[in-house]
Write a protein that holds these residues in place. Structure first.
Motif, PDB file in Angstrom:
ATOM      1  N   TYR A   1       5.743  -7.607   4.739  1.00  0.00           N
ATOM      2  CA  TYR A   1       4.822  -6.834   3.911  1.00  0.00           C
ATOM      3  C   TYR A   1       3.894  -6.055   4.837  1.00  0.00           C
ATOM      4  O   TYR A   1       3.122  -6.643   5.596  1.00  0.00           O
TER       5      TYR A   1
ATOM      6  N   TRP B   1      -0.979  -7.727   7.284  1.00  0.00           N
ATOM      7  CA  TRP B   1       0.459  -7.773   7.039  1.00  0.00           C
ATOM      8  C   TRP B   1       0.872  -9.211   6.796  1.00  0.00           C
ATOM      9  O   TRP B   1       0.094 -10.144   7.042  1.00  0.00           O
TER      10      TRP B   1
ATOM     11  N   CYS C   1      13.777  -2.814  -1.877  1.00  0.00           N
ATOM     12  CA  CYS C   1      12.605  -3.531  -2.350  1.00  0.00           C
ATOM     13  C   CYS C   1      12.844  -4.219  -3.690  1.00  0.00           C
ATOM     14  O   CYS C   1      11.912  -4.555  -4.388  1.00  0.00           O
TER      15      CYS C   1
ATOM     16  N   LEU D   1       4.729 -12.462  -5.527  1.00  0.00           N
ATOM     17  CA  LEU D   1       5.351 -11.253  -4.956  1.00  0.00           C
ATOM     18  C   LEU D   1       6.804 -11.172  -5.443  1.00  0.00           C
ATOM     19  O   LEU D   1       7.631 -12.043  -5.137  1.00  0.00           O
TER      20      LEU D   1
END
Ligand SMILES: [Zn+2]
Length: 389
Positions: free
Chosen positions: A93, A342, A40, A385
């Protein structure tokens, strides 16, 4: 703990459990290693951001689906393309929270502004905050033809441009409503198109007047190099409104090649009719159409290798277990399942086959695209993000 806090904690637990389930499902369905799934950090980017040639295609679903029919073992047969073709190319995600109003126009407008818009979902109004299209065109000095929206119903006709005093006024995206184009091109004797023309599955009696920045029928021919007779003839061969939208998207990509293209699919929302089989067909068709759009991106020279694609439902659907809900049919309760959706991100610079399960928000999309394409969404409230920019 006070009741409100307790409820919030429970919502967080439910959303986290959903994300965990999606991650575990993708791991077992695709056989990817835990290492790639759990990674991540933002390391490993392949190309530099903000290339002037970079393009973005955003695909939203107006009407999400439950995991029972999608990202869960019992749902995987409905989404073979998302799982086996697109996920291995994407950063996924697993926990995208929508904290706004769960109506399709206002929620999609919120995705496009990066702010939870609060206007009446069923009013013919523009978003109150600047849209991604205005930031993109104003900051990067792009012409009108470089940003387009293909939207599912008349209610979306003002989504291309806000009424914000620093933006708006000719700075937004052109909006194409394929169903409206088709309706306006039909003669009294036209038949065979009725299945394409229903405007909203949620409020069948709501047919807002068209106004605003909507694309006009007479411009169709010159922009898309498509005659009215070709358009209507082709439409008659299509099975659904979303097929019609993707047909228009392909023509736009070929003839205009906009750098920012937003398409909202809506077939899944036929769930409101209560017919489970049609809801499943909508999911299966959306799955196929997403893969077709991605394939078109790869095959069009104006898009190949320089286009990022984002796929995300505007929100989810009600839980079967919530006493106020009735499962797949509606999205009325505001329960955690209807808010926990998502997002897939694909294309240059994005790591492949990665699941991010920390909570992010729907309104993070615009700031993320701003960082990727090089514009500043000044009024957006989400955050870029970190795994993508
Ligand atoms: Zn709906």
């Amino acid at each position: 703990m006070q009741l409100a806090n307790l409820k919030q904690a429970n919502a967080r637990d439910v959303s986290a459990a959903v994300a965990y389930g999606r991650r575990e499902f993708l791991r077992s369905a695709t056989g990817l290693t835990a290492g790639s799934l759990f990674a991540c950090s933002s390391a490993g980017r392949l190309v530099s951001a903000q290339s002037p040639k970079r393009k973005a295609v955003v695909v939203t679903f107006g009407g999400g689906a439950r995991d029972e029919e999608t990202f869960a073992p019992e749902g995987q047969e409905n989404i073979p393309n998302l799982v086996h073709t697109l996920f291995p190319e994407s950063t996924f995600y697993a926990q995208v929270i929508n904290k706004g109003i769960l109506g399709h126009y206002v929620a999609t407008a919120s995705l496009a502004t990066g702010v939870y818009e609060t206007f009446n979902n069923f009013a013919a109004v523009s978003p109150q905050n600047p849209t991604i299209f205005e930031y993109f065109r104003k900051d990067l000095r792009r012409p009108a033809n470089d940003a387009w929206v293909v939207a599912p119903s008349n209610g979306f006709n003002r989504i291309g441009e806000s009424n914000h005093r620093s933006y708006g006024g000719g700075l937004g995206a052109g909006v194409i409503l394929p169903k409206h184009l088709l309706a306006s091109s039909m003669t009294p004797s036209s038949t065979g198109y009725e299945h394409l023309l229903r405007d909203s599955y949620e409020t069948p009696f709501y047919t807002p007047a068209i106004a605003g920045n909507e694309f006009e029928m007479q411009k169709l021919k010159e922009l898309l190099k498509l005659s009215v007779s070709d358009f209507t003839a082709h439409a008659s061969s299509l099975a659904s409104p979303d097929e019609l939208s993707v047909y228009i998207v392909r023509r736009l990509m070929r003839e205009v090649a906009p750098s920012l293209l937003w398409i909202t699919l809506h077939d899944i929302d036929i769930a409101h009719s209560g017919t489970y089989s049609m809801y499943l067909e909508g999911i299966q068709r959306s799955d196929r159409l997403c893969a077709e759009i991605w394939k078109t991106i790869q095959s069009e020279p104006e898009y190949a290798n320089k286009t990022n694609m984002f796929i995300l439902p505007d929100f989810g659907r009600d839980s079967d277990t919530d006493p106020g809900g009735n499962g797949f049919q509606h999205h009325r309760t505001g329960d955690p399942l209807s808010r926990t959706t998502w997002m897939m991100a694909l294309g240059p610079g994005i790591r492949k086959g990665v699941v991010i399960d920390r909570p992010v928000e729907s309104i993070d999309l615009v700031p993320t695209l701003g960082s990727m394409l090089g514009f500043t969404p000044r009024y957006a409230e989400g955050k870029p993000l970190a795994e993508l920019v």
